[in-house]
Structure formats: structure tokens, C-alpha cells
Design a protein around this motif. Structure first.
Motif, PDB file in Angstrom:
ATOM      1  N   PRO A  70       0.824  -1.221   0.000  1.00 28.23           N
ATOM      2  CA  PRO A  70       0.000   0.000   0.000  1.00 28.23           C
ATOM      3  C   PRO A  70       0.859   1.273   0.000  1.00 28.23           C
ATOM      4  O   PRO A  70       2.041   1.258   0.367  1.00 28.23           O
ATOM      5  N   ILE A  71       0.211   2.362  -0.380  1.00 31.91           N
ATOM      6  CA  ILE A  71       0.808   3.689  -0.293  1.00 31.91           C
ATOM      7  C   ILE A  71       0.503   4.270   1.081  1.00 31.91           C
ATOM      8  O   ILE A  71      -0.636   4.218   1.551  1.00 31.91           O
ATOM      9  N   ALA A  72       1.497   4.841   1.742  1.00 40.81           N
ATOM     10  CA  ALA A  72       1.286   5.501   3.028  1.00 40.81           C
ATOM     11  C   ALA A  72       0.786   6.918   2.798  1.00 40.81           C
ATOM     12  O   ALA A  72       1.321   7.644   1.951  1.00 40.81           O
ATOM     13  N   SER A  73      -0.232   7.314   3.540  1.00 37.76           N
ATOM     14  CA  SER A  73      -0.684   8.705   3.472  1.00 37.76           C
ATOM     15  C   SER A  73       0.210   9.551   4.363  1.00 37.76           C
ATOM     16  O   SER A  73       0.972   9.036   5.190  1.00 37.76           O
ATOM     17  N   VAL A  74       0.114  10.861   4.202  1.00 36.34           N
ATOM     18  CA  VAL A  74       0.936  11.771   5.011  1.00 36.34           C
ATOM     19  C   VAL A  74       0.659  11.588   6.500  1.00 36.34           C
ATOM     20  O   VAL A  74       1.528  11.832   7.343  1.00 36.34           O
ATOM     21  N   PHE A  75      -0.543  11.106   6.850  1.00 33.70           N
ATOM     22  CA  PHE A  75      -0.909  10.923   8.257  1.00 33.70           C
ATOM     23  C   PHE A  75      -0.235   9.696   8.864  1.00 33.70           C
ATOM     24  O   PHE A  75      -0.096   9.599  10.076  1.00 33.70           O
ATOM     25  N   GLU A  76       0.153   8.749   8.011  1.00 33.43           N
ATOM     26  CA  GLU A  76       0.706   7.489   8.508  1.00 33.43           C
ATOM     27  C   GLU A  76       2.223   7.507   8.642  1.00 33.43           C
ATOM     28  O   GLU A  76       2.797   6.700   9.374  1.00 33.43           O
ATOM     29  N   ILE A  77       2.886   8.396   7.925  1.00 32.68           N
ATOM     30  CA  ILE A  77       4.348   8.424   7.948  1.00 32.68           C
ATOM     31  C   ILE A  77       4.819   9.025   9.266  1.00 32.68           C
ATOM     32  O   ILE A  77       4.314  10.055   9.713  1.00 32.68           O
ATOM     33  N   GLU A  78       5.811   8.390   9.870  1.00 30.86           N
ATOM     34  CA  GLU A  78       6.313   8.814  11.177  1.00 30.86           C
ATOM     35  C   GLU A  78       7.788   9.188  11.090  1.00 30.86           C
ATOM     36  O   GLU A  78       8.520   8.684  10.237  1.00 30.86           O
ATOM     37  N   GLU A  79       8.205  10.048  11.976  1.00 31.15           N
ATOM     38  CA  GLU A  79       9.636  10.295  12.125  1.00 31.15           C
ATOM     39  C   GLU A  79      10.263   9.050  12.733  1.00 31.15           C
ATOM     40  O   GLU A  79       9.743   8.500  13.707  1.00 31.15           O
ATOM     41  N   GLY A  80      11.352   8.591  12.136  1.00 28.25           N
ATOM     42  CA  GLY A  80      11.986   7.376  12.642  1.00 28.25           C
ATOM     43  C   GLY A  80      12.532   6.513  11.523  1.00 28.25           C
ATOM     44  O   GLY A  80      12.730   6.960  10.385  1.00 28.25           O
ATOM     45  N   ALA A  81      12.768   5.249  11.826  1.00 30.67           N
ATOM     46  CA  ALA A  81      13.440   4.329  10.911  1.00 30.67           C
ATOM     47  C   ALA A  81      12.610   4.034   9.668  1.00 30.67           C
ATOM     48  O   ALA A  81      11.379   3.966   9.719  1.00 30.67           O
ATOM     49  N   ALA A  82      13.305   3.870   8.547  1.00 31.65           N
ATOM     50  CA  ALA A  82      12.684   3.470   7.278  1.00 31.65           C
ATOM     51  C   ALA A  82      13.761   2.799   6.430  1.00 31.65           C
ATOM     52  O   ALA A  82      14.927   2.737   6.828  1.00 31.65           O
ATOM     53  N   GLU A 134      18.914  -3.012  -0.124  1.00 32.20           N
ATOM     54  CA  GLU A 134      18.099  -2.375   0.917  1.00 32.20           C
ATOM     55  C   GLU A 134      19.029  -1.668   1.904  1.00 32.20           C
ATOM     56  O   GLU A 134      20.002  -2.251   2.370  1.00 32.20           O
ATOM     57  N   PHE A 135      18.706  -0.400   2.220  1.00 32.03           N
ATOM     58  CA  PHE A 135      19.554   0.383   3.123  1.00 32.03           C
ATOM     59  C   PHE A 135      18.720   1.059   4.206  1.00 32.03           C
ATOM     60  O   PHE A 135      17.569   1.446   3.961  1.00 32.03           O
ATOM     61  N   GLU A 136      19.321   1.220   5.374  1.00 27.69           N
ATOM     62  CA  GLU A 136      18.649   1.863   6.508  1.00 27.69           C
ATOM     63  C   GLU A 136      18.746   3.384   6.389  1.00 27.69           C
ATOM     64  O   GLU A 136      19.819   3.936   6.131  1.00 27.69           O
ATOM     65  N   ILE A 137      17.612   4.050   6.578  1.00 29.67           N
ATOM     66  CA  ILE A 137      17.598   5.514   6.633  1.00 29.67           C
ATOM     67  C   ILE A 137      16.742   5.949   7.818  1.00 29.67           C
ATOM     68  O   ILE A 137      16.048   5.144   8.441  1.00 29.67           O
ATOM     69  N   GLU A 138      16.790   7.232   8.108  1.00 24.57           N
ATOM     70  CA  GLU A 138      15.976   7.830   9.165  1.00 24.57           C
ATOM     71  C   GLU A 138      15.138   8.942   8.550  1.00 24.57           C
ATOM     72  O   GLU A 138      15.666   9.796   7.829  1.00 24.57           O
TER      73      GLU A 138
END
Length: 441
Positions: free
Chosen positions: A326-338, A351-355
């Protein structure tokens, strides 16, 4: 009694005077005039204002506000708490906010979109884009045999940003074709009638007389270009119909940074042979090779501020995603790991870790919705951070496509911007709908 009536009257007058300003105030503090949510998801707006308001809509349907279905009569809502929106079906609602149920404060359009699933990208792609018309990218002059400098194009009203479409009724095929047509007309002593598309898409006709330069060649005194090419990254594609999005930003002509209007274009597989790391405020870049004869992945149908879009002729494999997500809406995205997916060597997606450091709450399509930081030590060692060619690399958080990398911070190559995936997916949906309408007609 008279004093109490006077106070009430003064308060009513103040409310009536301040009411026209309340709409702007509410917008500034977080209540948007447009909001897009995904069907079935509960999305929360953080307003945090000491107001009780009435919310109503003429469009009765499945939209709920704080768990209660919206009506024409209106619901009382306390803005000190998050405003929770949810709808079980696709639709569009025009919400009216009123103070005390009578004083209009603001309208807000809530657009309920269907849940869309796509396959994240990460593939390295070669991009070749031929402009629709020949782009005027810089003014110049013609130096004659006696050293005199003349400006035939400027005198004819030809400007930087113009696209030259035809000369004397002949469609211009390339910048070399343009040079040949100008020289041939000059040798015959003929004036040129040029069909031109301006930056605002209006069509005009201009007349110009070619001038012989000191080398004996007839010219107009302009620099032109007819397209762009380079290496980038695919962001996602739709599994069933194959529409894709890539880059996350516009393709521009190198010297002028003007948008390249799509004439013809395609994306092909690219091979990354190495990476030049960023240094002293200069962005690094992926070193990629591709040939137009290599496997063509698809065409380019659209080039705008949110990237390039088209339809795939070949569906690429992905080692990390067997099924669409699924596509994440702006309301679902959080500050933190991705996680970010891109190619740093050969053609293998890694695959790489980002913040995600910051989520910019955008309720309408806009660029730069995320601020990200590369934290993966392997990627930092190989590239130093974000480099040119990573544009379009998908960002996934909590099993949903959140966005795509677009720009690097010149003063810190470990950080950069990303665009929200929901705006890119809107572009593929619009492209698909447009093609469906054209096919039906």
C-alpha cells in the motif's frame, strides 16, 4: 441587567468582526482547506485549538468525523482533540466549520481516494527524453565577417524558454535539422517564418532573417537543445497495468534548467559501474552506462515537478517485494526508521537503513514532503550519502511506500529531501484515466 446585556452585545460584535479572520487563522495553525485520505483508513488532524465547532456537509455518505457519520445537520467537535476522519467508500466531501453553529469559519474539502498498491522500484534506469520542439536555452549573437555582432533572433522576439516547432511549415526534427533549415533559407535569401510555443503553451509566429557569420554559415544567434538523458531510479510501478513513476523531480535541460516538454522518451535498464562521492559542497553521482539498444523498459509520457511517468513494456523483477504494497498517506508516515532501495553496483537492488527526520504535513500535492538521513554504514562507505542518480529511490516504512528520494543537501550529503509517494501515485492514476478516456473516445 443593562451591564450584562452590554457585555453580551460587545462580545457578539467582536465575534462578528473576528469571524472573517478565523478561517485564515485556522489554516495557519493546522486546519487545511483541502485534505486527502485513503478509503478505510482513519486519519488524524492535529489542530489543538480551544474551540467547539459545528461540522456539516451536504454530501451525506460514509465519511465519519471522530467516529460519527457526517450529516447536513452538523456535528459538534472539540478542536482541542485530534480531528479523526474515516470513510469506507470513495467520494468527495465539502465540510463546513461554524462557530456556535451559526458563524462560518472555514470550508474543507475531504477527498477520499481508493487504497492503491504498487510494487516499489529501486532499479537503475537510463532516461532518454526528446523534447517536443527545439528549446531555446540561451541568447547569443552572430558575428559577421567584419566583426560586427548582430542579434537576429532577439530582434525577431525569440526568447529563452521558447520551443521552435516549425520553419516555413516544415516540422523541426532535431537541433541539427534546425541548423540545416536556417542555413538553407539563408543561402536562398529567404525569411524564416517560425512557429513557436511559449512557456505558457501559447502558439505564436515570428519572422526572422538568417545572418551569415564569419565562417560563412547562416545563423539566428541562439543556443538550442532538443532533449536530455541521464541515469536515475524507478520509484514504483503498478502491477496490473504497468504505469510507473520515477525520479521524483522534473527533467530539465542542463544549461538553462528549463523543463523538457515530452516529445518522445523511454527508460532502459542501466548498469552502475561506480560512484563518485560528494565533496566540498558538490554532489556525488552514480556512474551509469546504458544504450538505447539495451532492453527498453517503457516509454515516457509525462515530465513534471513530481517526476517522469509512463507505461512499462517489461515488468522488472524485485528481490525484496514479491507483491504490491500500500501507499502511506501523510498521516501514517512517522519520524523514525525506514528503508531505501537503490542500486550502487551493477544492476542489483539493495536495501539500506535511513531515518525520516521530518514529515512535512502536506494536504495538497507538493514537493519536498520528507527530510531524510542515510544511516546505513555500508551505503555511507560506498557513496558518502545521497548522490545524483539516486533520485527516485523508494522509501518504505512499516510495510508501506512512503516516498522517494529527490534531492541532497549540498552542505551535508547524508541528508536530503523526499517526495510523498501519494503525490506520485496521483500522477500515474491521472495518466491511466486520461489514456482510458482517449481509448474510449
Amino acid at each position: 441587567m443593562k451591564k450584562a446585556k452590554k457585555i453580551i452585545l460587545i462580545n457578539l460584535i467582536l465575534i462578528l468582526l473576528l469571524a472573517p479572520l478565523a478561517s485564515d487563522f485556522l489554516f495557519l495553525v493546522g486546519l487545511p482547506n483541502y485534505c486527502q485520505i485513503i478509503e478505510g483508513n482513519e486519519e488524524e488532524l492535529e489542530i489543538r485549538l480551544p474551540f467547539m465547532v459545528s461540522v456539516s456537509s451536504k454530501q451525506e455518505g460514509s465519511l465519519k468525523v471522530n467516529g460519527r457519520k457526517i450529516t447536513t445537520q452538523g456535528l459538534n467537535v472539540n478542536l482541542t482533540e485530534p480531528l479523526a476522519l474515516q470513510a469506507s467508500s470513495v467520494g468527495r466531501y465539502n465540510l463546513k466549520f461554524k462557530l456556535f453553529g451559526i458563524i462560518p469559519l472555514q470550508r474543507m474539502i475531504v477527498n477520499v481516494m481508493p487504497e492503491v498498491k504498487v510494487v516499489p522500484g529501486g532499479q537503475a534506469i537510463g532516461v532518454t527524453l526528446k523534447s517536443d520542439g527545439i528549446m531555446v536555452v540561451r541568447d547569443s549573437y552572430v558575428e559577421q565577417e567584419d566583426g560586427n555582432k548582430v542579434y537576429p533572433a532577439q530582434e525577431a522576439g525569440i526568447q529563452v524558454g521558447d520551443s521552435l516547432l516549425e520553419i516555413n511549415g516544415v516540422k523541426i526534427k532535431s537541433k541539427h535539422h534546425l541548423a540545416r533549415l536556417i542555413h538553407q533559407s539563408g543561402e536562398r535569401g529567404e525569411k524564416l517564418e517560425l512557429k513557436i510555443r511559449k512557456i505558457n503553451d501559447s502558439i505564436v509566429f515570428k519572422e526572422a532573417m538568417p545572418v551569415k557569420d564569419k565562417s560563412g554559415y547562416y545563423m539566428l544567434g541562439i543556443y538550442v537543445d532538443d532533449g536530455a538523458s541521464g541515469v536515475g531510479t524507478m520509484s514504483f510501478y503498478e502491477f496490473e497495468e504497468g504505469y510507473y513513476g520515477a525520479l521524483g523531480h522534473m527533467i530539465t535541460e542542463d544549461s538553462s534548467q528549463l523543463k523538457v516538454d515530452v516529445g518522445e522518451g523511454e527508460i532502459v535498464r542501466a548498469n552502475i559501474s561506480g560512484i563518485n562521492q560528494s565533496s566540498q559542497g558538490l554532489p556525488g553521482e552514480k556512474l551509469g552506462t546504458f544504450l538505447r539498444e539495451q532492453e527498453i523498459l517503457g516509454n515516457i509520457m509525462k515530465n513534471n515537478s513530481f517526476g517522469i511517468y509512463g507505461k512499462l513494456s517489461v515488468q522488472p523483477e524485485h528481490p525484496h517485494f514479491e507483491k504490491p504494497i500500500p501507499i502511506a498517506s501523510v498521516f501514517e508516515i512517522e519520524e523514525g526508521a525506514a528503508k531505501m532501495y537503490t542500486v550502487i553496483e551493477g544492476g542489483e537492488i539493495e536495501e539500506f537503513e535511513i531515518e525520516i527526520e521530518k514529515v512535512i504535513k502536506q494536504y495538497r500535492p507538493s514537493e519536498k514532503g520528507l527530510v531524510i538521513r542515510i544511516v546505513d554504514q555500508e551505503l555511507l562507505k560506498e557513496s558518502g550519502g545521497i548522490v545524483q542518480g539516486m533520485s527516485g529511490s523508494p522509501i518504505v516504512q512499516n510495510g508501506k511506500l512512503a516516498g522517494a528520494v529527490t534531492h541532497v543537501f549540498l552542505n551535508d550529503s547524508t541528508r536530503g529531501y523526499g517526495i510523498l509517494a501519494q503525490w506520485m501515485v496521483m500522477e500515474t492514476q491521472a495518466l491511466r484515466d486520461k489514456n482510458t478516456r482517449e481509448f474510449a473516445s
